[in-house]
Design an enzyme around this catalytic site. Structure first.
Site, PDB file in Angstrom:
ATOM      1  N   ASP A 115      42.258  42.440  74.406  1.00 42.51           N
ATOM      2  CA  ASP A 115      43.548  42.514  73.708  1.00 42.51           C
ATOM      3  C   ASP A 115      44.704  42.418  74.702  1.00 42.51           C
ATOM      4  O   ASP A 115      44.687  43.074  75.745  1.00 42.51           O
ATOM      5  CB  ASP A 115      43.701  43.847  72.986  1.00 42.51           C
ATOM      6  CG  ASP A 115      42.561  44.147  72.025  1.00 42.51           C
ATOM      7  OD1 ASP A 115      41.410  43.870  72.353  1.00 42.51           O
ATOM      8  OD2 ASP A 115      42.842  44.715  70.954  1.00 42.51           O
ATOM      9  N   HIS A 117      48.187  41.896  73.138  1.00 40.73           N
ATOM     10  CA  HIS A 117      49.248  42.462  72.280  1.00 40.73           C
ATOM     11  C   HIS A 117      50.662  42.130  72.739  1.00 40.73           C
ATOM     12  O   HIS A 117      51.506  43.016  72.876  1.00 40.73           O
ATOM     13  CB  HIS A 117      49.066  43.978  72.173  1.00 40.73           C
ATOM     14  CG  HIS A 117      47.999  44.377  71.201  1.00 40.73           C
ATOM     15  ND1 HIS A 117      48.068  44.084  69.859  1.00 40.73           N
ATOM     16  CD2 HIS A 117      46.815  45.036  71.388  1.00 40.73           C
ATOM     17  CE1 HIS A 117      46.987  44.550  69.249  1.00 40.73           C
ATOM     18  NE2 HIS A 117      46.201  45.129  70.155  1.00 40.73           N
ATOM     19  N   ASP A 144      43.690  39.416  69.427  1.00 36.94           N
ATOM     20  CA  ASP A 144      44.848  40.321  69.443  1.00 36.94           C
ATOM     21  C   ASP A 144      45.880  39.885  70.478  1.00 36.94           C
ATOM     22  O   ASP A 144      46.196  40.592  71.435  1.00 36.94           O
ATOM     23  CB  ASP A 144      44.417  41.776  69.673  1.00 36.94           C
ATOM     24  CG  ASP A 144      43.931  42.441  68.395  1.00 36.94           C
ATOM     25  OD1 ASP A 144      43.721  41.722  67.403  1.00 36.94           O
ATOM     26  OD2 ASP A 144      43.751  43.675  68.398  1.00 36.94           O
ATOM     27  N   ASP A 147      51.528  41.332  68.023  1.00 35.08           N
ATOM     28  CA  ASP A 147      51.773  42.677  67.488  1.00 35.08           C
ATOM     29  C   ASP A 147      51.929  43.708  68.593  1.00 35.08           C
ATOM     30  O   ASP A 147      51.318  43.635  69.647  1.00 35.08           O
ATOM     31  CB  ASP A 147      50.674  43.129  66.518  1.00 35.08           C
ATOM     32  CG  ASP A 147      50.816  42.515  65.137  1.00 35.08           C
ATOM     33  OD1 ASP A 147      51.904  42.029  64.810  1.00 35.08           O
ATOM     34  OD2 ASP A 147      49.817  42.519  64.389  1.00 35.08           O
ATOM     35  N   ARG A 148      52.768  44.696  68.288  1.00 31.44           N
ATOM     36  CA  ARG A 148      53.057  45.855  69.132  1.00 31.44           C
ATOM     37  C   ARG A 148      53.904  45.515  70.359  1.00 31.44           C
ATOM     38  O   ARG A 148      54.773  46.266  70.720  1.00 31.44           O
ATOM     39  CB  ARG A 148      51.769  46.572  69.548  1.00 31.44           C
ATOM     40  CG  ARG A 148      51.056  47.280  68.409  1.00 31.44           C
ATOM     41  CD  ARG A 148      50.069  48.308  68.949  1.00 31.44           C
ATOM     42  NE  ARG A 148      49.521  49.134  67.881  1.00 31.44           N
ATOM     43  CZ  ARG A 148      48.327  48.952  67.336  1.00 31.44           C
ATOM     44  NH1 ARG A 148      47.561  47.971  67.777  1.00 31.44           N
ATOM     45  NH2 ARG A 148      47.899  49.741  66.383  1.00 31.44           N
ATOM     46  N   ASN A 176      41.614  40.969  64.954  1.00 35.77           N
ATOM     47  CA  ASN A 176      42.015  41.473  63.643  1.00 35.77           C
ATOM     48  C   ASN A 176      43.532  41.413  63.442  1.00 35.77           C
ATOM     49  O   ASN A 176      44.004  41.349  62.307  1.00 35.77           O
ATOM     50  CB  ASN A 176      41.514  42.908  63.436  1.00 35.77           C
ATOM     51  CG  ASN A 176      42.136  43.903  64.388  1.00 35.77           C
ATOM     52  OD1 ASN A 176      42.016  43.764  65.597  1.00 35.77           O
ATOM     53  ND2 ASN A 176      42.801  44.919  63.861  1.00 35.77           N
ATOM     54  N   HIS A 177      44.305  41.384  64.533  1.00 30.17           N
ATOM     55  CA  HIS A 177      45.764  41.304  64.381  1.00 30.17           C
ATOM     56  C   HIS A 177      46.252  39.891  64.098  1.00 30.17           C
ATOM     57  O   HIS A 177      47.435  39.706  63.778  1.00 30.17           O
ATOM     58  CB  HIS A 177      46.458  41.888  65.610  1.00 30.17           C
ATOM     59  CG  HIS A 177      46.583  43.364  65.534  1.00 30.17           C
ATOM     60  ND1 HIS A 177      47.721  44.015  65.099  1.00 30.17           N
ATOM     61  CD2 HIS A 177      45.688  44.338  65.800  1.00 30.17           C
ATOM     62  CE1 HIS A 177      47.521  45.320  65.117  1.00 30.17           C
ATOM     63  NE2 HIS A 177      46.298  45.543  65.539  1.00 30.17           N
ATOM     64  N   HIS A 230      35.708  39.878  68.908  1.00 31.79           N
ATOM     65  CA  HIS A 230      36.758  40.890  69.017  1.00 31.79           C
ATOM     66  C   HIS A 230      36.250  42.284  68.642  1.00 31.79           C
ATOM     67  O   HIS A 230      36.442  43.248  69.385  1.00 31.79           O
ATOM     68  CB  HIS A 230      37.943  40.525  68.132  1.00 31.79           C
ATOM     69  CG  HIS A 230      39.081  41.484  68.247  1.00 31.79           C
ATOM     70  ND1 HIS A 230      39.879  41.564  69.368  1.00 31.79           N
ATOM     71  CD2 HIS A 230      39.544  42.439  67.397  1.00 31.79           C
ATOM     72  CE1 HIS A 230      40.778  42.508  69.209  1.00 31.79           C
ATOM     73  NE2 HIS A 230      40.600  43.060  68.019  1.00 31.79           N
ATOM     74  N   ARG A 309      38.289  53.043  59.686  1.00 31.11           N
ATOM     75  CA  ARG A 309      39.177  51.876  59.530  1.00 31.11           C
ATOM     76  C   ARG A 309      39.215  51.394  58.086  1.00 31.11           C
ATOM     77  O   ARG A 309      40.161  50.714  57.696  1.00 31.11           O
ATOM     78  CB  ARG A 309      38.721  50.741  60.447  1.00 31.11           C
ATOM     79  CG  ARG A 309      38.851  51.037  61.938  1.00 31.11           C
ATOM     80  CD  ARG A 309      38.621  49.754  62.726  1.00 31.11           C
ATOM     81  NE  ARG A 309      38.503  49.963  64.168  1.00 31.11           N
ATOM     82  CZ  ARG A 309      39.516  49.928  65.026  1.00 31.11           C
ATOM     83  NH1 ARG A 309      40.733  49.729  64.582  1.00 31.11           N
ATOM     84  NH2 ARG A 309      39.313  50.093  66.317  1.00 31.11           N
ATOM     85  N   HIS A 336      39.174  45.221  70.944  1.00 30.34           N
ATOM     86  CA  HIS A 336      39.518  45.886  69.695  1.00 30.34           C
ATOM     87  C   HIS A 336      39.932  47.349  69.832  1.00 30.34           C
ATOM     88  O   HIS A 336      40.617  47.860  68.951  1.00 30.34           O
ATOM     89  CB  HIS A 336      38.322  45.752  68.738  1.00 30.34           C
ATOM     90  CG  HIS A 336      38.601  46.152  67.317  1.00 30.34           C
ATOM     91  ND1 HIS A 336      39.784  45.873  66.666  1.00 30.34           N
ATOM     92  CD2 HIS A 336      37.829  46.808  66.401  1.00 30.34           C
ATOM     93  CE1 HIS A 336      39.714  46.320  65.426  1.00 30.34           C
ATOM     94  NE2 HIS A 336      38.559  46.893  65.241  1.00 30.34           N
TER      95      HIS A 336
END
Length: 439
Positions: A115, A117, A144, A147-148, A176-177, A230, A309, A336
């Site tokens: 990730d 991000h 990923d 995001d964030r 997943n993002h 992921h 989750r 993840h």
């Protein structure tokens, strides 16, 4: 804000021909006509190493110098369209599980990245530290990208540019993002609209990103020895019996059946899964993408629903052994889980160094790698995780002995306002609003 005299000029759209040191691929694009303003058609140039490295340095400069709303001055929508359309066509042609076969005899290596991000400056450092992709250096990015962080758009576009330039050396997997739900909650949608405008142009760019996300493969197998995805492994989908009621054409009624115990899926099922699905309902063949993107390891034996989750599986060391043995593999590398998720998981290691070895079984190992240091970017200072990021290098001839490279965050980061309410939004994708996801 005026640009300094030596600031980069706006990047023109990539041309229809992309040339690498390994292949030449011709793809027809409609970059100009697919943009909100078809009358704009700047001169096009080929995707070259110079174009990609200029893109990287331009984004580094603009992140420190320009307001988000000035982003189109360095990457006009036409250039965005050309790059994303070309990359999307490449990605959609790849199978759900990409087979990566580096040459064992020439000292090849594969770099696996977790990730990131939207932490652009850490990604640029990672590429410098690991060395840029080339004929003998492959990269697998494990999802990923957005995001964030504040620079998810720039990060994703840099990686797409590398994919277009070296399609057989750079592989981008889905996280997943990379979904409509997550990007609407964790900031990427608002980031895009802040940079291209909360109007038709900004919404056009966001839609194109979602379309590109749909094309990202779900997993890879490296040298027949290493499975990367992921989230992780996935379940078997048993055949569902059905019957057609009298007098009702083209309508099926599902026959109720006893619950089937969870069991390991096959690569054939993975290859047939419908990866273009972005959001729930996770049912039928959609369960496999949900598992691959959202599942987590556990120290408890067996498979069980990932109730924390609300999506995916939990799987134990025995399942890791079964997976490795069934497919003659030595390693599973997944991502993840950052430090926020890991501190809530009993029996599993923390993410202080950017990686953990979660399962050690007779056939091999399960590893989690996380490449976003000092995460999450916008967390309140007293609650930040001073974690390192990491990447993994797999070397020839067997590519199954991981070499871990941990690194610190690049600081100071440019100051920018967050694109999501990090104080109220949940940290580790737990307790998701499944109703909102379906909507």
């Amino acid at each position: 804000m005026s640009s300094p005299p030596n600031s980069p000029k706006p990047l023109p759209p990539p041309s229809t021909t992309t040339t690498t040191t390994t292949t030449t691929t011709t793809i027809t694009t409609t970059a100009a006509t697919s943009s909100p303003d078809p009358s704009q058609n700047p001169p096009q140039i080929p995707i070259t190493l110079d174009w990609v490295t200029t893109l990287m340095s331009t984004f580094d400069w603009s992140s420190k110098t320009l307001r988000p709303s000035e982003f189109p001055t360095v990457l006009p929508v036409e250039a965005f369209d050309g790059l994303v359309l070309t990359a999307s066509k490449l990605l959609h042609k790849e199978p759900n599980c990409v087979l990566i076969n580096p040459d064992k005899d020439v000292g090849s290596s594969v770099v696996v990245v977790g990730d990131v991000h939207g932490q652009l400056h850490d990604v640029l450092f990672l590429l410098k530290d690991a060395g840029l992709p080339d004929n003998n250096k492959f990269f697998v990015f494990n999802g990923d990208y957005v995001d964030r962080g504040a620079w998810g758009l720039e990060t994703f576009l840099v990686l797409l540019a590398w994919k277009v330039f070296m399609p057989d050396r750079v592989f981008l997997l889905r996280g997943n993002h990379e979904s409509k739900y997550c990007t609407s909650v964790y900031g990427f949608e608002k980031e895009v609209l802040a940079k291209y405008g909360d109007n038709n142009r900004g919404k056009h760019v966001y839609r194109k990103c979602l379309g590109c996300f749909e094309g990202l493969p779900l997993a890879s197998i490296i040298a027949g020895r290493v499975y990367t995805a992921h989230g992780g492994v996935f379940r078997n989908i048993p055949a569902t019996p059905s019957k057609r009621p009298k007098g009702k054409k083209n309508r099926k009624v599902i026959v109720s059946a006893e619950p089937v115990p969870l069991s390991l899926g096959s690569l054939e099922e993975l290859l047939k899964a419908r990866r273009t699905v972005l959001n729930p309902p996770w049912e039928g063949q959609n369960l496999i993408p949900g598992d691959v993107l959202w599942s987590d390891p556990s120290m408890k034996p067996g498979f069980s629903p990932n109730n924390e989750r609300g999506i995916g599986l939990l799987w134990g060391p025995d399942c890791t052994e079964d997976f490795l043995k069934k497919f003659s593999l030595k390693l599973i590398i997944r991502s993840h889980e950052g430090p926020d998720a890991r501190e809530k998981r009993s029996g599993l290691g923390g993410m202080d160094e950017g990686y953990t070895i979660d399962h050690v079984v007779p056939s091999g190992k399960l590893i989690t790698v996380f490449s976003a240091p000092d995460y999450p970017q916008f967390q309140a200072t007293e609650e930040r995780y001073k974690n390192k990021g990491a990447y993994i290098v797999l070397n020839s001839p067997n590519f199954d002995t991981p070499i871990f490279h941990s690194f610190e965050a690049i600081t100071p980061r440019p100051k920018v306002n967050p694109y999501y309410d990090f104080e109220d939004v949940i940290d580790s994708d737990e307790e998701l609003d499944l109703k909102k996801m379906v909507e």
